[in-house]
Scaffold this active site. Structure first.
Site, PDB file in Angstrom:
ATOM      1  N   ARG A  93       0.829  -1.083   0.127  1.00  0.00           N
ATOM      2  CA  ARG A  93       0.551   0.062  -0.193  1.00  0.00           C
ATOM      3  C   ARG A  93       1.409   1.195  -0.462  1.00  0.00           C
ATOM      4  O   ARG A  93       1.703   1.302   0.871  1.00  0.00           O
ATOM      5  CB  ARG A  93      -0.742  -0.120   1.269  1.00  0.00           C
ATOM      6  CG  ARG A  93      -1.748   1.395   1.544  1.00  0.00           C
ATOM      7  CD  ARG A  93      -2.864   1.056   2.356  1.00  0.00           C
ATOM      8  NE  ARG A  93      -3.513   2.052   2.767  1.00  0.00           N
ATOM      9  CZ  ARG A  93      -2.983   3.362   3.220  1.00  0.00           C
ATOM     10  NH1 ARG A  93      -2.120   3.396   3.923  1.00  0.00           N
ATOM     11  NH2 ARG A  93      -3.762   4.801   2.964  1.00  0.00           N
ATOM     12  N   HIS A 181      -8.453   7.185  -0.099  1.00  0.00           N
ATOM     13  CA  HIS A 181      -8.751   5.335   0.062  1.00  0.00           C
ATOM     14  C   HIS A 181      -9.229   4.767  -1.264  1.00  0.00           C
ATOM     15  O   HIS A 181     -10.559   3.819  -1.112  1.00  0.00           O
ATOM     16  CB  HIS A 181     -10.442   5.713   0.735  1.00  0.00           C
ATOM     17  CG  HIS A 181      -9.526   6.075   2.055  1.00  0.00           C
ATOM     18  ND1 HIS A 181     -10.870   7.421   2.812  1.00  0.00           N
ATOM     19  CD2 HIS A 181      -9.211   5.967   3.202  1.00  0.00           C
ATOM     20  CE1 HIS A 181     -10.312   7.159   4.360  1.00  0.00           C
ATOM     21  NE2 HIS A 181      -9.002   6.191   3.848  1.00  0.00           N
ATOM     22  N   ARG A 241      -8.355  13.970  12.380  1.00  0.00           N
ATOM     23  CA  ARG A 241      -8.301  15.432  11.564  1.00  0.00           C
ATOM     24  C   ARG A 241      -9.224  15.626  11.557  1.00  0.00           C
ATOM     25  O   ARG A 241     -10.452  15.277  11.376  1.00  0.00           O
ATOM     26  CB  ARG A 241      -7.282  13.745  10.090  1.00  0.00           C
ATOM     27  CG  ARG A 241      -6.150  13.497   9.894  1.00  0.00           C
ATOM     28  CD  ARG A 241      -5.869  12.648   9.509  1.00  0.00           C
ATOM     29  NE  ARG A 241      -6.264  11.060   8.771  1.00  0.00           N
ATOM     30  CZ  ARG A 241      -6.222  10.644   8.648  1.00  0.00           C
ATOM     31  NH1 ARG A 241      -6.061  10.830   6.595  1.00  0.00           N
ATOM     32  NH2 ARG A 241      -5.935   9.104   8.371  1.00  0.00           N
ATOM     33  N   GLU A 379      -8.579  -4.044   1.965  1.00  0.00           N
ATOM     34  CA  GLU A 379      -7.644  -3.081   0.838  1.00  0.00           C
ATOM     35  C   GLU A 379      -6.457  -4.558   0.730  1.00  0.00           C
ATOM     36  O   GLU A 379      -6.222  -4.024   0.283  1.00  0.00           O
ATOM     37  CB  GLU A 379      -7.815  -1.881   2.102  1.00  0.00           C
ATOM     38  CG  GLU A 379      -8.506  -1.259   2.376  1.00  0.00           C
ATOM     39  CD  GLU A 379      -8.021   0.540   2.702  1.00  0.00           C
ATOM     40  OE1 GLU A 379      -7.837   1.337   2.487  1.00  0.00           O
ATOM     41  OE2 GLU A 379      -8.155  -0.464   3.867  1.00  0.00           O
TER      42      GLU A 379
END
Length: 402
Positions: A93, A181, A241, A379
């Site tokens: 990733r 994402h 965040r 993922e």
């Protein structure tokens, strides 16, 4: 001898990994694990699909644990616990592919040099992603190394979807909306294509709601808009965040509060969002269990922003056929899902409160113009699928999920 693919998600202080067997065009997950505490007291944890678990503290009597030592520990564990396996590919990733990469990349030394130029675009992620790649190249020298980018799914956006209202030269230099994402969104789209092919060809909003959160508008399988922009700070508030923020606030913090770039970075990335608003936690489960008004306010703000972004993305799509909720919050926070989707009949979402409470796959009413689904994202499996495809295999069929 079993051929396996290893997936790596390397961060500043951790390395997540999964092991998938390739057999008859399918991917079967054999194990997943985590090395946490890199640079400090590092622990290794791995769990096989059988449920067998391994956990130990990595030896750092001679050197502090870095990414190289962490990946060597993964190699040693695979050789011991999954004997008779051959790691044919390692999928990584990588948060940022910049304006260049719109699909997975077979890594070589030249590509690493190009990826290093994107480090200023994602300084909290990219350097560690690349450190993981370099460590894996040394630990698994015979395996193909494949970079899978979180930005790639959004790279076909038209200019107007990606630009800011700044002089054009900044866009040309790479200051644009990248979206993130992407691996999660691509996985969900593959699930839809397999399970709901008619919906997959239509207008879909996917809400990836977790500690990191964003939404994506997908038309006929193509991303057309995302709530995240130049960095992973934009859009929805997240665990730590801030989400969407007037840039004037940053100027104020610099000019009036005399905060440095490092201090502002720490504030916006690590001490804002649900954590900052509540003063309690970045974990939605803790906030839902809290009786404090600040926790209720943080949840309400999260819901409000999600509803606002859904409306905006629906406008970009020119209608809506399906909305999918995924990620830790999207998959598990029943009350948050209900709050986001209720009173959305004006765009065709008729949520079924009882189906939602029962945690069903379809949480919209029968006959609702817009189908609302809850799907589990994966993922790691998406990275493994990309890696197997780069090795010349056909696209593995993603399994049905609920």
């Amino acid at each position: 001898m079993k051929d396996v693919i290893l997936t790596i998600n390397a961060g500043s202080s951790s390395v997540k990994f999964s092991v998938f067997e390739i057999a008859e065009g399918q991917l079967t997950q054999l194990a997943l694990g985590l090395i946490d505490g890199i640079g400090a007291k590092a622990t290794f944890t791995a769990k096989k699909s059988s449920g067998e678990k391994t956990e130990f503290v990595l030896d750092q009597s001679h050197h502090a644990v870095d990414h190289k030592i962490a990946l060597t520990a993964v190699l040693d564990w695979i050789e011991k616990e999954e004997s008779g396996t051959n790691v044919v590919g390692v999928g990584h990733r990588v948060v940022h592919g910049g304006p260049v990469y719109s699909e997975p990349l077979l890594i070589d030394a030249e590509n690493i040099r190009i990826l290093q130029t994107f480090e200023p675009l994602a300084p909290l992620h990219e350097p560690y992603n690349l450190a993981g790649i370099e460590a894996a190249m040394e630990a698994f020298p015979k395996a193909a190394q494949v970079a899978c980018f979180d930005t790639a799914f959004h790279r076909q956006h038209p200019y107007l979807a990606d630009t800011f209202a700044l002089p054009r030269k900044y866009y040309d230099e790479g200051v644009r909306r990248y979206g993130f994402h992407g691996l999660s969104y691509e996985y969900i789209h593959r699930i839809l294509r397999h399970e709901e092919p008619v919906l997959a060809r239509g207008k879909v909003i996917v809400a990836h709601l977790g500690n990191g959160a964003s939404l994506c508008a997908i038309n006929a399988g193509k991303s057309v808009a995302s709530t995240m922009g130049f960095t992973a700070l934009d859009g929805l508030p997240m665990g730590t965040r801030c989400g969407q923020l007037d840039p004037g606030v940053v100027l104020y913090l610099m000019a009036e509060k005399k905060m440095s770039a490092a201090e502002i970075t720490d504030l916006l990335y690590k001490n804002s969002g649900l954590k900052g608003m509540s003063g309690i936690s970045n974990d939605m489960r803790e906030l839902e269990a809290s009786s404090e008004q600040s926790a209720k306010d943080a949840i309400a703000y999260f819901v409000r922003r999600a509803r606002r972004e859904i409306g905006g993305l629906c406008a970009m799509l020119g209608g809506l056929d399906c909305i999918v909720l995924t990620g830790g919050i999207g998959e598990n926070a029943v009350n948050v899902r209900q709050a986001i989707l209720q009173d959305m009949e004006w765009i065709g979402i008729h949520v079924d409160a009882e189906a939602n409470a029962r945690r069903e796959r379809i949480i919209s009413e029968k006959g609702s113009p817009v189908v609302a689904l809850v799907l589990k994202t994966d993922e790691e499996r998406m990275i493994a699928a990309h890696t197997s495809e780069m090795l010349g295999l056909k696209e593995p069929l993603v399994p049905a999920v609920s």
